[in-house]
Design a protein around this motif. Structure first.
Motif, PDB file in Angstrom:
ATOM      1  N   ALA A  40     107.080  87.734  31.861  1.00  0.00           N
ATOM      2  CA  ALA A  40     106.877  88.387  30.567  1.00  0.00           C
ATOM      3  C   ALA A  40     106.311  87.419  29.532  1.00  0.00           C
ATOM      4  N   SER A  42     102.757  85.407  31.509  1.00  0.00           N
ATOM      5  CA  SER A  42     101.627  86.264  31.870  1.00  0.00           C
ATOM      6  C   SER A  42     101.374  87.358  30.841  1.00  0.00           C
ATOM      7  N   LEU A  43     102.451  87.887  30.238  1.00  0.00           N
ATOM      8  CA  LEU A  43     102.249  88.941  29.247  1.00  0.00           C
ATOM      9  C   LEU A  43     102.281  88.400  27.824  1.00  0.00           C
ATOM     10  N   CYS A  44     102.570  87.114  27.682  1.00  0.00           N
ATOM     11  CA  CYS A  44     102.624  86.499  26.362  1.00  0.00           C
ATOM     12  C   CYS A  44     103.645  87.151  25.434  1.00  0.00           C
ATOM     13  N   ALA A  45     104.750  87.633  25.983  1.00  0.00           N
ATOM     14  CA  ALA A  45     105.808  88.183  25.135  1.00  0.00           C
ATOM     15  C   ALA A  45     106.455  87.042  24.352  1.00  0.00           C
ATOM     16  N   ASN A  46     107.018  87.376  23.217  1.00  0.00           N
ATOM     17  CA  ASN A  46     107.715  86.381  22.401  1.00  0.00           C
ATOM     18  C   ASN A  46     108.874  85.782  23.187  1.00  0.00           C
ATOM     19  N   TYR A  86     112.376  87.554  24.346  1.00  0.00           N
ATOM     20  CA  TYR A  86     112.613  87.802  25.761  1.00  0.00           C
ATOM     21  C   TYR A  86     113.839  87.072  26.282  1.00  0.00           C
ATOM     22  N   ARG A 108      97.189  81.499  25.888  1.00  0.00           N
ATOM     23  CA  ARG A 108      96.207  82.479  26.361  1.00  0.00           C
ATOM     24  C   ARG A 108      94.999  81.715  26.839  1.00  0.00           C
ATOM     25  N   TYR A 113     115.086  90.405  10.656  1.00  0.00           N
ATOM     26  CA  TYR A 113     113.868  90.091  11.394  1.00  0.00           C
ATOM     27  C   TYR A 113     112.624  90.473  10.610  1.00  0.00           C
ATOM     28  N   VAL A 129     110.191  95.311  25.643  1.00  0.00           N
ATOM     29  CA  VAL A 129     109.659  94.087  25.041  1.00  0.00           C
ATOM     30  C   VAL A 129     108.433  93.612  25.818  1.00  0.00           C
ATOM     31  N   ALA A 130     108.510  93.657  27.135  1.00  0.00           N
ATOM     32  CA  ALA A 130     107.359  93.265  27.943  1.00  0.00           C
ATOM     33  C   ALA A 130     106.194  94.212  27.685  1.00  0.00           C
ATOM     34  N   MET A 181     105.523  95.960  24.995  1.00  0.00           N
ATOM     35  CA  MET A 181     104.886  95.710  23.702  1.00  0.00           C
ATOM     36  C   MET A 181     103.975  94.498  23.780  1.00  0.00           C
ATOM     37  N   ALA A 182     104.417  93.474  24.503  1.00  0.00           N
ATOM     38  CA  ALA A 182     103.570  92.290  24.653  1.00  0.00           C
ATOM     39  C   ALA A 182     102.305  92.660  25.414  1.00  0.00           C
ATOM     40  N   LEU A 183     102.476  93.475  26.429  1.00  0.00           N
ATOM     41  CA  LEU A 183     101.334  93.887  27.245  1.00  0.00           C
ATOM     42  C   LEU A 183     100.261  94.546  26.389  1.00  0.00           C
ATOM     43  N   LEU A 231      97.876  92.237  24.674  1.00  0.00           N
ATOM     44  CA  LEU A 231      96.986  91.361  25.427  1.00  0.00           C
ATOM     45  C   LEU A 231      95.533  91.790  25.271  1.00  0.00           C
TER      46      LEU A 231
END
Lengths: 308, 360, 502
Positions: free
Chosen positions: A81, A84-88, A92, A304, B75, B328-329, B331-333, B336
């Motif tokens: 996550a 590869s997905l660049c999640a925070n 995470y 990225r 937040y 969460v994943a 939203m990140a996706l 991209l």
């Protein structure tokens, strides 16, 4: 008096070891630019797995190994996550802190049912090194411990050499400091980050498994009790160096050891006040040290590949 | 158009995550030899099947709404307050002590309890806030440490100082300060109402006032906010105080509404769950309230599910965790560049005319 | 001459945007080949393809006549391609030595063999005249030295083709001379250099051939000896360049702000101010000329109240400033175009409209009841009006400001700051990264503001820009003012020498 002192020191080491594994996990993670606040969750699932597999197979070593494996497995979710997905990374890490304990308690209930019967395993045996263990004070402290303590010491030494003397360690650090520069030099940034997550998962899993194979004979929810978070503080306190982290962990271990001692010796004061000591110590230590950011520069930032 | 597209993905991602999480939950159930259809049926019925069930769900949702809004507000200002649990518990503990020790009853008692709870919550929030501003400390670690301290302090109250006879718990608060039910045959208490009101107020504040607008700006870019003359530190400190106060008020209301006494295990996980719900609700206060109710329903329903189908409640915990992991994943996706390019190709293929214009 | 590298029909898309379109390029052994083009013309993208950071969408690359696929930086290194990036790719927390050996795979062994590596590096640096202190941290050495580290890094990896991306941007004139000497040495040893720049003077001096890029396409390749600056500029922009000469003024009204003997972080040569005095009067543009990193950042931040001086005082409209706080300065009608528009100027995740009213959301008509209720309609229509007035190109003002191009982002800031009707505007690098059209627009707006009586402090590393618009020019070097010159017929030679601290 000497007996009391060496008792305390002995307990300190015992308490510091799980924290040391988890802190080293964070060190390896952050050196590659990955802030992982999911350590607590990883340690929880590691402790359950360590306990369960020791219980089933009767071998604490298989327990520890499985703790490491499950730590890796769960942390790969985080890795995918965030890398590869660049999640925070922070967000995470939180997700892992929720997922891992949920899985742990599910597995525990499935296997043992809701019954309250106490399931116990026998702890790892200490191995004393003949001769050396007779040195007063230091002897029993360093040379009459479980093999995990020796492993932890080896880990600290290895880590110090790895990051300061080896080519691979230099490249690894570059990923956490300036990933783009590392990429232009042909250092595999993504690969290093995944590797970091694997090491991190394994070490926090081991740290968790230590708790149920070398420290407590049974698994209870909350056994990790914030060590995953204290480890984050230990890395800051230890200034991202393995020696510094060792000192930090010994300090927190001492707080823990003292806390238990004091609980037993002064029954008139509610024991919770003593239990607060490690947490309050963390706050105070951080407040004193401050946080002049000395950590890896690219810590927490997603990488990225083709960014404009 | 831009806005619409954004809120669409904001809505779709959590919904898809929920569906996916339920699918995995169903697979786990199948593996255990249970029927997912029956289990989910029981779960739904347990959460919404009767007036009483809905009442229980809303009651269960109340503390979650408070901690979720606590996380959400902090937040929004760029503060990662993970101390919702500690602030909630210290609110409940302080509120309990206030009415228990002074013996004030009925309405003044309620007021006293809520006020003390709110105050205690914001002091608990203030400590990491001050340490962040003066010493530059990471608020996450400090607020988590404060959680443990609060939990242990509550322990002192129920095991030693205000212990009720043999059991490790306190006596319940006086009957006159217990919050009545909103609708007599539905079990939810008045505590639910302030929870929703706080949600609405936060929404109005964040999106319809100038201060809220600036607070969001601070949360999105602290440096630029400082350069543009906003008192950044004041906003940050305020967000700590207010989010702590929300959680503290939550603790006190929950104490008077459903819990009545301090007891071992009270509030475990409320803080992190709150953070998760705020994130799934995309940090929108109203969406956050909805998500919290949904999660409460899952919890309440899972007990009925366990009774009816022998599927343990912890399956629902896993489903909840998976919702977080996926959303969460997800939203990140959607952020991209590769994904955006992919979506662009999809949309341009469906409207060929646009493509032609671009070519020309 | 023998061809060492050929790129054929290279295209690269980002989403629907073509950064490179059907580019052909041929590099000979032992030549300096310049890529000339405006910002955003596609130079960096093309080079990133060559060093394996990006994959081309289409096209082929040949080295020594053999087709190659460069799918990673490693591959590029193996093929003998090295690049010195405009923003140096150096790890600041490491030493020069560590930076050079980073990622090295030539030597075996697990541990770093310090002695052997050192010997190799010293030999190499002596051969090319790149003197360096190997044990210093990157943060401790000058920009020019950092560049030498980058060059040495590439040579250490056996680079035959060296790409220099805007190498002179951050250097003083003297350092540029040193760089050119190194480049000549490299060519004489048979290396090829791809030189990226938009500084005409330098390009004409050092190049053998020049390829001009415009909007992602290669316009043409010319022999350096057969062209001149005017021709190149026209090719680069695609139209005749009419030099606009603004009328220069001199005013002697009472200053808006006056700095007296200001010190800030005095011990630092690059990030401090040392006994600096200056003033800005209404209706004039004061240009600060100087090489980047000589205290300009700190100067801008003191004049806008972001930081407070350690010593000395600032006098604002005759009164000594006691509180340094951006808000107090904004209330005194100060406006600021900060040097980093994304980090300091804009809230990237907010809309264009929100960013335009950032400083006045509590005022009427944008909200009623002192900010208790935002009037979103008024905000929107104001934003629409501003987008038209300042030519902000967007699909809607509800669009996130992050998604705009640099020029349009800058127009958002320009609009916000100028519409606040300031007495004083601090413009730090207002046209950095902007294309010629946008740059012209910014200059026009600044001149118009000046003519309305606004005092402007212009800080720019682009000397030509300072010469273009300033009424008064101050030269800054290591935090000190080295001299003051009139904007009318300024002594260009003298100023450029002053910029080097002499």
């Amino acid at each position: 008096m000497l007996g009391f002192l060496s008792n305390i020191i002995y307990a300190t080491v015992r308490m510091a070891v799980p924290l040391l594994f988890i802190s080293m996990a964070e060190l390896y993670s952050e050196r590659a630019g990955m802030v992982n606040i999911g350590l607590e969750g990883l340690a929880v699932i590691g402790s359950l797995c360590g306990f369960l597999m020791s219980f089933i197979t009767g071998s604490v070593w298989i327990g520890i190994l499985c703790g490491a494996l499950v730590g890796i497995l769960i942390n790969l979710i985080y890795a995918y996550a965030t890398i590869s997905l660049c999640a925070n990374q922070i967000v995470y890490g939180m997700a892992i802190n929720i997922l891992a304990p949920a899985v742990a308690s599910f597995v525990y209930r499935i296997y043992f049912g809701d019954g309250s019967s106490l399931n116990q395993i026998s702890l790892m045996k200490t191995i004393s090194i003949p001769g050396l263990k007779n040195i007063p004070l230091i002897g029993p402290l360093l040379f009459d411990q479980t093999p995990m303590v020796y492993l932890a010491i080896i880990l600290v030494i290895f880590t110090a050499i790895f990051f300061n003397r080896s080519k691979a360690g230099l490249n690894y650090k570059a990923v956490g400091e300036h990933p783009k520069a590392a990429a232009t030099l042909g250092i595999p940034v993504i690969g290093t980050k995944y590797l970091a997550c694997i090491i991190c998962g394994a070490l926090s899993g081991i740290g968790g498994a230590y708790l149920t194979t070398c420290y407590s004979t049974t698994y209870t929810e909350g056994i990790v009790s914030g060590r995953g978070f204290i480890a984050l503080a230990a890395v800051i306190f230890g200034r991202w160096s393995s020696g510094g982290i060792l000192i930090a962990c010994l300090f927190f271990g001492l707080c823990d050891a003292a806390q238990i001692r004091l609980q037993v010796s002064s029954l008139s004061i509610p024991y919770q006040f003593f239990q607060m000591i490690p947490y309050l110590a963390t706050i105070i230590v951080l407040a004193l040290v401050g946080s002049k950011q000395a950590g890896p520069k690219a810590n927490g930032n997603p990488y990225r590949k083709e960014e404009r | 158009m831009e806005r619409v597209k954004k809120s669409m993905t904001g809505f779709l991602v959590p919904v898809l995550s929920i569906i996916l999480a339920f699918l995995i939950g169903a697979i786990i159930m199948l593996a255990m030899g249970a029927s997912p259809a029956r289990a989910f049926g029981a779960l739904f019925k347990g959460a919404f099947g009767s007036a009483a069930a809905i009442g229980t769900t809303l009651n269960k949702a109340t503390p979650l709404i408070f901690t979720a809004l606590c996380a959400c507000f902090a937040y929004k200002c760029g503060v990662f307050n993970l101390g919702g649990e500690g602030q909630f518990l210290i609110g409940a503990t302080a509120g309990f002590c206030a009415v228990h020790l002074t013996g004030v009853t009925s309405f003044p008692g309620i007021l006293l309890c809520l006020l003390t709870g709110t105050l205690a919550g914001d002091i608990w929030g203030l400590i990491p806030g001050i340490l962040k501003i003066t010493r530059g400390l990471n608020e996450m670690i400090i607020s988590i440490m404060m959680n443990y301290v609060a939990t242990l302090f509550m322990g002192v109250i129920y095991t030693s100082w205000c212990r009720d006879a043999g059991m490790p718990q306190t006596a319940s608060v006086d009957e006159s300060v217990m919050l009545p039910r909103v609708i007599p045959n539905m079990r939810f208490a008045w505590a639910f109402v302030p929870a929703v009101v706080v949600g609405l107020l936060l929404y109005y504040f964040l999106y319809w006032t100038s201060s809220g607008f600036k607070l969001r700006a601070v949360g999105l870019n602290m440096t630029a906010s400082r350069f543009n003359g906003f008192p950044v530190k004041t906003y940050i400190l305020t967000s700590f105080i207010v989010s702590g106060a929300i959680a503290g008020l939550g603790g006190a209301s929950d104490l008077l509404g459903t819990q009545y006494r301090l007891i071992n295990g009270y509030g475990v996980g409320y803080g992190f769950d709150g953070v998760a719900m705020a994130l799934i609700g995309q940090l929108h206060p109203i969406a956050t309230v909805v998500v919290a109710i949904f999660f409460a329903a899952l919890r309440v329903g899972s007990t009925s599910m366990q009774v009816a189908t022998k599927v343990p409640t912890s399956v629902s915990d896993i489903i909840q965790a998976l919702v977080i992991v996926f959303s969460v994943a997800g939203m990140a996706l959607t952020q991209l560049p590769e994904f955006k390019a992919f979506m662009l190709r999809l949309t341009s293929r469906s409207s060929g005319k646009k493509e032609e214009r671009k070519e020309a | 001459m023998e061809e060492i590298l050929r790129m054929e029909h290279i295209s690269k898309c980002f989403g629907s945007f073509y950064a490179n379109k059907d580019i052909n390029l041929s590099i000979a052994k032992g030549e300096v080949h310049t890529l000339l083009g405006e910002n955003g013309a596609g130079k960096s993208t093309l080079m990133n393809i060559l060093i394996g950071l990006y994959q081309p969408t289409e096209g082929k690359i040949f080295i020594n006549g053999k087709e190659v696929k460069i799918d990673s930086p490693n591959q590029a290194v193996k093929l003998g391609i090295g690049m010195v990036h405009q923003h140096f790719m150096l790890v600041e927390a490491m030493t020069v030595f560590e930076n050079i050996i980073l990622g090295d795979r030539r030597s075996k062994g697990i541990l770093i063999d310090k002695e052997a590596r050192r010997k190799e590096i010293v030999e190499l640096s002596e051969r090319y005249g790149l003197d360096l202190e190997l044990d210093k941290l990157i943060t401790e050495i000058s920009v020019g030295a950092q560049q030498r580290v980058e060059i040495l890094k590439a040579l250490y990896r056996g680079a035959e083709i060296l790409i220099l991306d805007e190498p002179s941007a951050a250097l003083t004139d003297i350092e540029v001379e040193g760089l050119f000497a190194i480049m000549n040495k490299l060519i004489s040893e048979g290396k090829s250099i791809i030189f990226i720049s938009h500084k005409m003077r330098e390009v004409l001096r050092i190049s053998d051939r020049i390829t001009i890029l415009r909007a992602g396409e290669a316009v043409t390749t010319v022999q350096c000896s057969e062209t001149d600056g005017q021709k190149l500029a026209n090719l680069m922009i695609g139209r005749e360049l009419t030099p606009s000469h603004y009328e220069k003024k001199s005013v002697d009204e009472a200053p808006i702000i006056e700095l007296k003997h200001v010190d800030y972080n005095k011990s630092s040569k690059h990030n401090g101010l040392n006994d600096l005095s200056m003033c800005i009067r209404p209706g004039e543009i004061v240009g600060i000329a100087g090489v980047d990193g000589n205290g300009q950042t700190q100067l801008a931040q003191i004049v806008t109240g972001v930081i407070a001086p350690d010593k000395g005082e600032a006098v604002l409209h005759g009164k000594t400033v006691s509180v340094f706080d951006p808000n107090a300065f904004i209330e005194n009608k100060f406006a600021h175009i900060p040097e980093d528009r994304n980090a300091q100027g804009l809230i990237g995740d907010m809309s264009i409209a929100d960013n335009l009213v950032l400083k006045k959301s509590e005022q009427k008509p944008f909200s009623s009841g002192k900010g208790l209720k935002l009037n979103k309609k008024a905000i929107r229509s104001y934003a629409d009006e501003m987008a038209a007035k300042y030519d902000i190109r967007c699909t809607s003002v509800a669009q996130e400001v992050r998604s705009l191009s640099g020029g349009n982002q800058q127009k958002v800031i320009l609009s916000r700051e100028l519409e606040s009707e300031p007495d004083l505007l601090v413009a730090a690098h207002p046209t950095r990264g902007l294309d010629i059209g946008a740059t012209w627009f910014v200059h026009e707006q600044m001149i118009a503001a000046r003519d309305r009586g606004v005092g402007i402090l212009l800080i720019s590393a682009d000397f030509d820009e300072v010469l273009e618009v300033s009424d008064r020019i101050l030269v800054i070097f290591e935090g000190q003012i080295m001299g003051e010159y009139s904007g009318k017929n300024p002594p260009v030679e003298e100023i450029s020498i002053a910029m080097t601290g002499k």
